[in-house]
Motif scaffolding. Structure first.
Motif, PDB file in Angstrom:
ATOM      1  N   PHE A  26      41.318 -52.051 -51.942  1.00  0.00           N
ATOM      2  CA  PHE A  26      42.676 -51.875 -51.444  1.00  0.00           C
ATOM      3  C   PHE A  26      43.190 -53.259 -51.050  1.00  0.00           C
ATOM      4  CE2 PHE A  26      45.535 -50.770 -47.794  1.00  0.00           C
ATOM      5  CZ  PHE A  26      46.536 -50.237 -48.576  1.00  0.00           C
ATOM      6  N   VAL A  29      32.806 -55.172 -50.344  1.00  0.00           N
ATOM      7  CA  VAL A  29      33.534 -53.930 -50.057  1.00  0.00           C
ATOM      8  C   VAL A  29      32.646 -52.744 -50.438  1.00  0.00           C
ATOM      9  CG1 VAL A  29      35.610 -52.579 -50.570  1.00  0.00           C
ATOM     10  CG2 VAL A  29      35.738 -55.086 -50.496  1.00  0.00           C
ATOM     11  N   GLU A  32      47.011 -44.139 -36.841  1.00  0.00           N
ATOM     12  CA  GLU A  32      46.336 -45.369 -37.282  1.00  0.00           C
ATOM     13  C   GLU A  32      45.261 -45.795 -36.282  1.00  0.00           C
ATOM     14  OE1 GLU A  32      47.134 -47.053 -40.075  1.00  0.00           O
ATOM     15  OE2 GLU A  32      49.121 -46.287 -40.596  1.00  0.00           O
ATOM     16  N   LEU A  50      39.560 -56.276 -40.215  1.00  0.00           N
ATOM     17  CA  LEU A  50      39.156 -57.347 -41.143  1.00  0.00           C
ATOM     18  C   LEU A  50      39.696 -58.692 -40.671  1.00  0.00           C
ATOM     19  CD1 LEU A  50      39.977 -55.463 -44.483  1.00  0.00           C
ATOM     20  CD2 LEU A  50      37.701 -56.317 -43.876  1.00  0.00           C
ATOM     21  N   GLY A  52      42.358 -50.674 -39.959  1.00  0.00           N
ATOM     22  CA  GLY A  52      41.296 -51.382 -40.683  1.00  0.00           C
ATOM     23  C   GLY A  52      41.686 -52.798 -41.073  1.00  0.00           C
ATOM     24  N   THR A  53      42.972 -53.004 -41.318  1.00  0.00           N
ATOM     25  CA  THR A  53      43.437 -54.347 -41.687  1.00  0.00           C
ATOM     26  C   THR A  53      43.265 -55.294 -40.507  1.00  0.00           C
ATOM     27  OG1 THR A  53      45.069 -53.198 -43.051  1.00  0.00           O
ATOM     28  CG2 THR A  53      45.355 -55.564 -42.796  1.00  0.00           C
ATOM     29  N   TYR A  96      41.675 -48.196 -57.876  1.00  0.00           N
ATOM     30  CA  TYR A  96      43.090 -48.504 -57.738  1.00  0.00           C
ATOM     31  C   TYR A  96      43.612 -48.869 -59.121  1.00  0.00           C
ATOM     32  CZ  TYR A  96      41.923 -48.296 -52.874  1.00  0.00           C
ATOM     33  OH  TYR A  96      41.475 -47.842 -51.658  1.00  0.00           O
ATOM     34  N   TYR A 155      42.129 -44.631 -40.811  1.00  0.00           N
ATOM     35  CA  TYR A 155      43.336 -44.023 -41.401  1.00  0.00           C
ATOM     36  C   TYR A 155      43.039 -42.526 -41.602  1.00  0.00           C
ATOM     37  CZ  TYR A 155      47.196 -43.420 -44.680  1.00  0.00           C
ATOM     38  OH  TYR A 155      48.341 -42.993 -45.289  1.00  0.00           O
ATOM     39  N   ALA A 213      44.504 -54.588 -48.657  1.00  0.00           N
ATOM     40  CA  ALA A 213      44.282 -55.105 -47.294  1.00  0.00           C
ATOM     41  C   ALA A 213      43.096 -56.065 -47.213  1.00  0.00           C
ATOM     42  CB  ALA A 213      44.068 -53.938 -46.328  1.00  0.00           C
ATOM     43  N   THR A 214      42.102 -55.875 -48.067  1.00  0.00           N
ATOM     44  CA  THR A 214      40.919 -56.753 -48.007  1.00  0.00           C
ATOM     45  C   THR A 214      41.348 -58.203 -48.233  1.00  0.00           C
ATOM     46  OG1 THR A 214      39.692 -54.926 -49.013  1.00  0.00           O
ATOM     47  CG2 THR A 214      38.561 -57.046 -48.873  1.00  0.00           C
ATOM     48  N   CYS A 244      35.570 -49.854 -44.674  1.00  0.00           N
ATOM     49  CA  CYS A 244      36.698 -48.946 -44.427  1.00  0.00           C
ATOM     50  C   CYS A 244      36.539 -47.608 -45.149  1.00  0.00           C
ATOM     51  CB  CYS A 244      38.004 -49.618 -44.842  1.00  0.00           C
ATOM     52  SG  CYS A 244      38.477 -50.943 -43.712  1.00  0.00           S
ATOM     53  N   GLN A 245      35.713 -47.590 -46.215  1.00  0.00           N
ATOM     54  CA  GLN A 245      35.514 -46.335 -46.951  1.00  0.00           C
ATOM     55  C   GLN A 245      34.069 -45.846 -46.806  1.00  0.00           C
ATOM     56  OE1 GLN A 245      36.865 -46.663 -51.036  1.00  0.00           O
ATOM     57  NE2 GLN A 245      38.847 -47.511 -50.444  1.00  0.00           N
TER      58      GLN A 245
HETATM   59  C1  LIG Z   1      38.573 -50.848 -48.683  1.00  0.00           C
HETATM   60  C2  LIG Z   1      39.667 -50.861 -47.634  1.00  0.00           C
HETATM   61  N1  LIG Z   1      39.875 -51.975 -46.926  1.00  0.00           N
HETATM   62  C3  LIG Z   1      40.830 -52.028 -45.982  1.00  0.00           C
HETATM   63  C4  LIG Z   1      41.638 -50.958 -45.694  1.00  0.00           C
HETATM   64  C5  LIG Z   1      42.726 -51.081 -44.661  1.00  0.00           C
HETATM   65  O1  LIG Z   1      42.636 -50.140 -43.633  1.00  0.00           O
HETATM   66  P1  LIG Z   1      43.959 -49.679 -42.841  1.00  0.00           P
HETATM   67  O2  LIG Z   1      44.803 -48.909 -43.792  1.00  0.00           O
HETATM   68  O3  LIG Z   1      43.425 -48.827 -41.726  1.00  0.00           O
HETATM   69  O4  LIG Z   1      44.624 -50.896 -42.344  1.00  0.00           O
HETATM   70  C6  LIG Z   1      41.445 -49.757 -46.407  1.00  0.00           C
HETATM   71  C7  LIG Z   1      42.288 -48.592 -46.132  1.00  0.00           C
HETATM   72  O5  LIG Z   1      42.835 -47.978 -46.997  1.00  0.00           O
HETATM   73  C8  LIG Z   1      40.441 -49.715 -47.418  1.00  0.00           C
HETATM   74  O6  LIG Z   1      40.234 -48.609 -48.127  1.00  0.00           O
END
Ligand SMILES: Cc1ncc(COP(=O)(O)O)c(C=O)c1O
Length: 376
Positions: free
Chosen positions: A86, A131, A193, A64, A60-61, A311, A183, A88-89, A159-160
């Protein structure tokens, strides 16, 4: 009875034979990286998301990041998102050399507050990433309207939210692009992954395909510097099988959420999830707010009920983003909620008995002498 937070074994056991047959097929064909299994999954996933294109990537990262890069986001640009996601955003924005700019969230849905969006826009703003947290989509109509007025690229962080809907439209189909994580614990989870970008823009799709494979437009002809962000054949084959039961799993999650809602409605001080009118949540997580969250989390753990916090620290307060200079008090709603949020067990195979047990133990812990009850 103890209740796990997530039970992936229960998800995979009934389809184990199908998954193994699909893996065997990939081994027989040796199409391990990219290739026909990925192409087939992409077609199915695009159809599911109501988009013309889906591009399979590593996670997912990557989804994005490559979507932002494909739109030309780079150093000096600002990208608006929320602090309660998370990490990663925000990381994806930073990978492009751009700066994440946060806006606070809506109190009820925990998603980007459109009222804050307009105020955060500067001449450097190039994109916004709403998000779709916990399975519920952000308020896309005003977000798209504001973005159109300012010429911003809208990338849905879905991603969710695989299969979530806003006024009948699927996550990943309203913005210019949508980013999905596969994930293992997600509503549509791989056996490792994986991720995908959805879009209705053929040119953007082509650029992402090029970027995910070393910037090559044709084998060994590199028009730009790209990355290795391909999806694996084995993951694609497994995801294609799991996609068939995604709608059923999402419906199961919604039924569990209603069951929890009924059982927790009379517990003073607890705020159960709100799904805004016109939206259909896929309850990736069932997140409540409680006073004395850490005590309750620990006490539930002692009673065998595994919970989580999604979180505990907003992104702007993470050490990694200290250089942004955003201290406590910058985003009061997100910060206050981070102290109260509690995710209860949620997965499609959860049984009514398990939900009853979680609710019973939760009430016992809430009413125990150390507990206090705040009014709603
Ligand atoms: C809101 C959100 N964005 C981005 C990601 C990143 O995805 P990944 O872990 O597949 O890279 C996640 C994953 O946990 C997420 O929940």
């Amino acid at each position: 009875m103890s209740v796990p937070f997530l039970d992936l074994r229960a998800q995979h056991d009934p389809i184990r034979a199908e998954l193994l047959a699909a893996i065997n097929e990939v081994i027989d064909s040796s199409a391990f990286a990219g290739g026909p299994f990925v192409a087939r999954f992409e077609a199915d996933f695009a159809a599911f998301c109501q988009t013309t294109h889906a591009i399979g990537v590593g996670n997912g990262t990557d989804a994005l990041w490559l979507a932002l890069l494909a739109r030309g986001i780079g150093p000096g640009d600002e990208v608006i998102t929320v602090p309660n996601s998370f990490m990663a955003t925000a990381e994806a924005i930073s990978y492009c050399g751009a700066t994440p700019v946060f806006v606070d969230i809506d109190e009820q849905t925990y998603t980007l507050d459109p009222a804050g969006l307009e105020a955060a826009i500067t001449p450097r703003t190039k994109a916004v990433i709403p998000v779709h947290l916990y399975g519920q989509m952000a308020d896309m109509d005003p977000i798209m309207e504001i973005a159109a007025r300012h010429g911003l690229f809208v990338l849905e962080d879905a991603c969710q939210a695989h299969g979530a809907e806003y006024k009948g439209r699927r996550a990943g189909s309203i913005g210019h692009a949508g980013a999905f994580s596969m994930y293992p614990g997600k509503n549509l989870g791989a056996l490792g992954e994986a991720g995908a970008v959805t879009t209705n823009d053929p040119a953007l799709a082509e650029r992402i395909k090029c970027l995910r494979e070393h910037g090559q437009s044709k084998k060994y002809h590199h028009s730009q510097i790209g990355w290795n962000a391909r999806m694996d054949g084995i993951q694609a084959a497994a995801l294609r099988i799991k996609l068939r039961s995604l709608a059923r799993g999402n419906a199961g999650r919604r039924a569990h959420a209603q069951h929890y809602d009924r059982l927790l409605a009379d517990v003073e001080g607890v705020v159960t999830p709100t799904v805004a009118p016109g939206r259909t949540s896929v309850f990736h997580l069932y997140v409540i707010r409680v006073p004395e969250r850490d005590r309750i989390l620990a006490a539930l753990g002692q009673r065998g009920i595994a919970c989580g916090i999604h979180y505990p620290k907003p992104i702007h307060l993470q050490a990694a983003y200290a250089p942004l200079g955003l201290g406590p008090g910058s985003f009061p709603i997100a910060e206050r909620q981070a102290e109260e949020l509690l995710s209860l067990p949620m997965f499609p195979e959860l049984t009514p008995d398990q939900i009853d047990t979680v609710a019973k133990e939760f009430k016992a812990v809430m009413l125990s002498p150390a507990g206090i009850c705040l009014s709603k």
